[in-house]
Every structure is written in structure tokens, then in C-alpha cells.
Design a protein around this motif. Structure first.
Motif, PDB file in Angstrom:
ATOM      1  N   LYS A   1       0.274  -1.166  -0.006  1.00  0.00           N
ATOM      2  CA  LYS A   1      -0.148  -0.047   0.029  1.00  0.00           C
ATOM      3  C   LYS A   1       1.187   1.481   0.027  1.00  0.00           C
ATOM      4  O   LYS A   1       0.183   2.097  -0.930  1.00  0.00           O
TER       5      LYS A   1
ATOM      6  N   ASP B   1       0.718   4.068  -3.075  1.00  0.00           N
ATOM      7  CA  ASP B   1       0.331   6.059  -2.841  1.00  0.00           C
ATOM      8  C   ASP B   1       1.347   6.856  -3.569  1.00  0.00           C
ATOM      9  O   ASP B   1       0.945   6.840  -3.664  1.00  0.00           O
TER      10      ASP B   1
ATOM     11  N   ARG C   1      -0.542   6.794  -6.951  1.00  0.00           N
ATOM     12  CA  ARG C   1      -1.634   7.260  -7.294  1.00  0.00           C
ATOM     13  C   ARG C   1      -2.029   8.706  -8.145  1.00  0.00           C
ATOM     14  O   ARG C   1      -1.877   9.293  -7.335  1.00  0.00           O
TER      15      ARG C   1
END
Length: 111
Positions: free
Chosen positions: A18, A22, A25
Motif C-alpha cells: 500500500k 500511494d 496514484r
């Protein structure tokens, strides 16, 4: 128009993936690939492969221009967990959880 790619049952925990998702994105495709190339760790290699797959899907299946693409959505969700056992102290068994992930990338064109 959007192009997607999904990698299922990746043998890495989503907690490790994750922070890398991030980073990319909302970025342009070339910028995202550059970030992933120079980010250390195995997770960045896996996500880079999925982003490249989504870019190839966009170019070949939907005739999108790769220069106008950006990472609209990227996620790493929890997949199934394999449960393993290991000998623990005083004859007990301790659990080992081998987690997996489903990684998805959606690319869209900028107008």
C-alpha cells in the motif's frame, strides 16, 4: 475510456504494497513507471509489472495514446491467507500467516 489490469494471489502482504501504491496514484504513466523503477523493494517490481500490463491493454485493446495516460486508480487488497504451523515453546504450536494480495491498476486518458 479506461484500461485495467489485475494481478491476483500475489504472495506479498498488502501492508507492504500500500505505501508503494500511494506513491503512484494520480501520476502520469511515464512518471509512475520511473518512480516504481527507482523505488527499492520487491513490491515496486510487482506493481510496475501490473502498471505496464495496464498500459499495454490501453494501447492494444483500446487504441489509447500512452503519452496521455495517467494512473487513475491503484489498489492492493487482501487476498486469501495461508495458515501454517510451527513448533512453539513448551510443545505448543504457533501460527504463521502467509498473506497474499490482489493488485489492480486503472489507467485513464487526460483530455
Amino acid at each position: 475510456m479506461e484500461a485495467k489490469a489485475i494481478a491476483k494471489y500475489v504472495r506479498m502482504s498488502p501492508i507492504k504494497l500500500k505505501p508503494i501504491t500511494d506513491l503512484v496514484r494520480g501520476k502520469d504513466l511515464n512518471e509512475a513507471l520511473t518512480i516504481l523503477k527507482f523505488t527499492p523493494g520487491k513490491g515496486s517490481e510487482i506493481i510496475e509489472k501490473v502498471v505496464k500490463s495496464a498500459a499495454a491493454n490501453a494501447e492494444n485493446n483500446f487504441d489509447m495514446n500512452p503519452d496521455n495516460l495517467y494512473v487513475a486508480e491503484v489498489y492492493a487488497h487482501q487476498g486469501p491467507t495461508m495458515k501454517r504451523w510451527r513448533a512453539g515453546a513448551q510443545g505448543r504450536a504457533s501460527v504463521i500467516l502467509k498473506r497474499s494480495s490482489h493488485i489492480g491498476v486503472t489507467l485513464k486518458e487526460r483530455n
